[in-house]
Design a protein around this motif. Structure first.
Motif, PDB file in Angstrom:
ATOM      1  N   ILE A   1       0.842  -1.202   0.000  1.00 14.39           N
ATOM      2  CA  ILE A   1       0.000   0.000   0.000  1.00 14.39           C
ATOM      3  C   ILE A   1       0.875   1.250   0.000  1.00 14.39           C
ATOM      4  CG2 ILE A   1      -1.892   1.183   1.200  1.00 14.39           C
ATOM      5  CD1 ILE A   1      -2.204  -1.562   2.798  1.00 14.39           C
ATOM      6  N   GLY A   2       0.665   2.116  -0.974  1.00 16.21           N
ATOM      7  CA  GLY A   2       1.348   3.402  -0.983  1.00 16.21           C
ATOM      8  C   GLY A   2       0.590   4.387  -0.110  1.00 16.21           C
ATOM      9  N   THR A   3       1.270   4.959   0.878  1.00 15.59           N
ATOM     10  CA  THR A   3       0.634   5.960   1.753  1.00 15.59           C
ATOM     11  C   THR A   3       1.549   7.192   1.805  1.00 15.59           C
ATOM     12  OG1 THR A   3       1.628   5.608   3.943  1.00 15.59           O
ATOM     13  CG2 THR A   3       0.017   3.975   3.229  1.00 15.59           C
ATOM     14  N   PRO A   4       1.023   8.330   2.228  1.00 16.77           N
ATOM     15  CA  PRO A   4       1.856   9.540   2.278  1.00 16.77           C
ATOM     16  C   PRO A   4       3.051   9.399   3.218  1.00 16.77           C
ATOM     17  CG  PRO A   4      -0.469  10.096   2.442  1.00 16.77           C
ATOM     18  CD  PRO A   4      -0.391   8.608   2.533  1.00 16.77           C
ATOM     19  N   THR A   5       2.969   8.437   4.164  1.00 17.30           N
ATOM     20  CA  THR A   5       4.108   8.262   5.070  1.00 17.30           C
ATOM     21  C   THR A   5       5.009   7.102   4.630  1.00 17.30           C
ATOM     22  OG1 THR A   5       2.665   6.958   6.502  1.00 17.30           O
ATOM     23  CG2 THR A   5       3.005   9.274   7.104  1.00 17.30           C
ATOM     24  N   GLY A   6       4.744   6.553   3.457  1.00 19.19           N
ATOM     25  CA  GLY A   6       5.590   5.471   2.937  1.00 19.19           C
ATOM     26  C   GLY A   6       4.774   4.218   2.655  1.00 19.19           C
ATOM     27  N   ILE A   7       5.506   3.106   2.487  1.00 13.95           N
ATOM     28  CA  ILE A   7       4.854   1.839   2.131  1.00 13.95           C
ATOM     29  C   ILE A   7       4.316   1.138   3.387  1.00 13.95           C
ATOM     30  CG2 ILE A   7       5.261  -0.469   1.171  1.00 13.95           C
ATOM     31  CD1 ILE A   7       5.626   1.525  -0.979  1.00 13.95           C
ATOM     32  N   LYS A   8       3.100   0.605   3.281  1.00 15.90           N
ATOM     33  CA  LYS A   8       2.588  -0.279   4.340  1.00 15.90           C
ATOM     34  C   LYS A   8       2.251  -1.627   3.711  1.00 15.90           C
ATOM     35  CE  LYS A   8       0.954   3.150   7.562  1.00 15.90           C
ATOM     36  NZ  LYS A   8      -0.084   4.151   7.711  1.00 15.90           N
ATOM     37  N   TYR A   9       2.210  -2.659   4.537  1.00 16.56           N
ATOM     38  CA  TYR A   9       1.950  -4.011   4.013  1.00 16.56           C
ATOM     39  C   TYR A   9       0.780  -4.649   4.760  1.00 16.56           C
ATOM     40  CZ  TYR A   9       6.710  -3.482   2.269  1.00 16.56           C
ATOM     41  OH  TYR A   9       7.834  -3.025   1.647  1.00 16.56           O
ATOM     42  N   MET A  10       0.038  -5.478   4.035  1.00 11.78           N
ATOM     43  CA  MET A  10      -0.895  -6.408   4.673  1.00 11.78           C
ATOM     44  C   MET A  10      -0.524  -7.786   4.151  1.00 11.78           C
ATOM     45  SD  MET A  10      -4.649  -4.622   4.905  1.00 11.78           S
ATOM     46  CE  MET A  10      -5.039  -4.642   3.170  1.00 11.78           C
TER      47      MET A  10
END
Ligand code: 5RP
Length: 224
Positions: A214-223
């Protein structure tokens, strides 16, 4: 960061998991597009992959990028597929088909050992079917009768493109966009829809994704 930048960071992160010399499933959509650009650059720099595209559109972009392509008949097992999604829940269930490629995407997913889904954060949802209408691909013959049966499950659906100018998929079919008020039991609805004569496939993907990037404004997140 704007949405395009969020898509780009997610898609480029996924390409880091592609191994040299492997067969890669190439998804469809504006997020996967950035992965195709990156893979093209990697190939031009000497990286070796064989891509199996999920749509005519992706095939065209991959050819432009110089990515060698093949077909499932030649490479029935895909090491890794990178694809997008329209909605993702916390269990990694997906709605796909916004780009009308859901049939080939599900066939490729089924042939893949591992599937990475790349999205921007707007695609993450608590319950599927609350922010995106579910695409259902149906054959053209008798489509109105098929729509009536589909509507018994979802309530309301729209023929994509409208009656005057319906969208025709790469497989020569129509798409119904089905307006659910949430799909709390996606596995059940996936099977119910596919049991209607005239339905080719629907965009619910259950237990298929291995990881969502997931691209987010604070960087990459994962599920995962
Ligand atoms: C195509 C798809 C796409 O992966 C999905 O619509 C996401 O596309 P985008 O990255 O453009 O939002 O399922 O059939």
């Amino acid at each position: 960061m704007n949405t395009e930048q969020l898509k780009k960071i997610a898609a480029e992160k996924a390409t880091e998991e592609v191994r040299d010399g492997t067969v890669v499933g190439l998804g469809t959509g504006s997020t996967v597009y950035y992965a195709l650009l990156k893979l093209g650059k990697m190939v031009r720099d000497g990286f070796s992959i064989i891509g199996i595209p999920t749509s005519d559109g992706t095939e065209k972009i991959a050819i432009e990028q110089g990515i060698p392509l093949s077909i499932l008949a030649m490479h029935p097992t895909i090491e890794l597929t990178i694809d997008g999604a329209d909605e993702v829940d916390a269990h990694l269930n997906l709605i796909k088909g916004g780009g009308a490629a859901l049939v080939r995407e599900k066939i490729i997913a089924n042939a893949s050992k591992r599937i990475l889904i790349v999205v921007d954060e707007s695609k993450v949802s608590r319950v599927l079917g609350t922010s995106f209408a579910l695409p259902v691909e149906i054959v053209r013959f008798g489509w109105e009768a098929t729509q009536r049966e589909v509507n018994k499950i979802c309530g309301k659906s729209d023929l994509r493109g409208g009656i005057e100018n319906p969208l025709v998929t790469d497989n020569g079919n129509y798409i119904l966009d089905c307006h659910f008020d949430g799909i709390p039991e996606p596995e059940k609805i996936e099977l119910q829809l596919n049991n209607i004569p005239g339905v080719v496939e629907n965009g619910i993907f259950v237990n298929r994704a291995d990881k969502v990037i997931i691209g987010t404004p604070t960087g990459i997140k994962y599920m995962e």
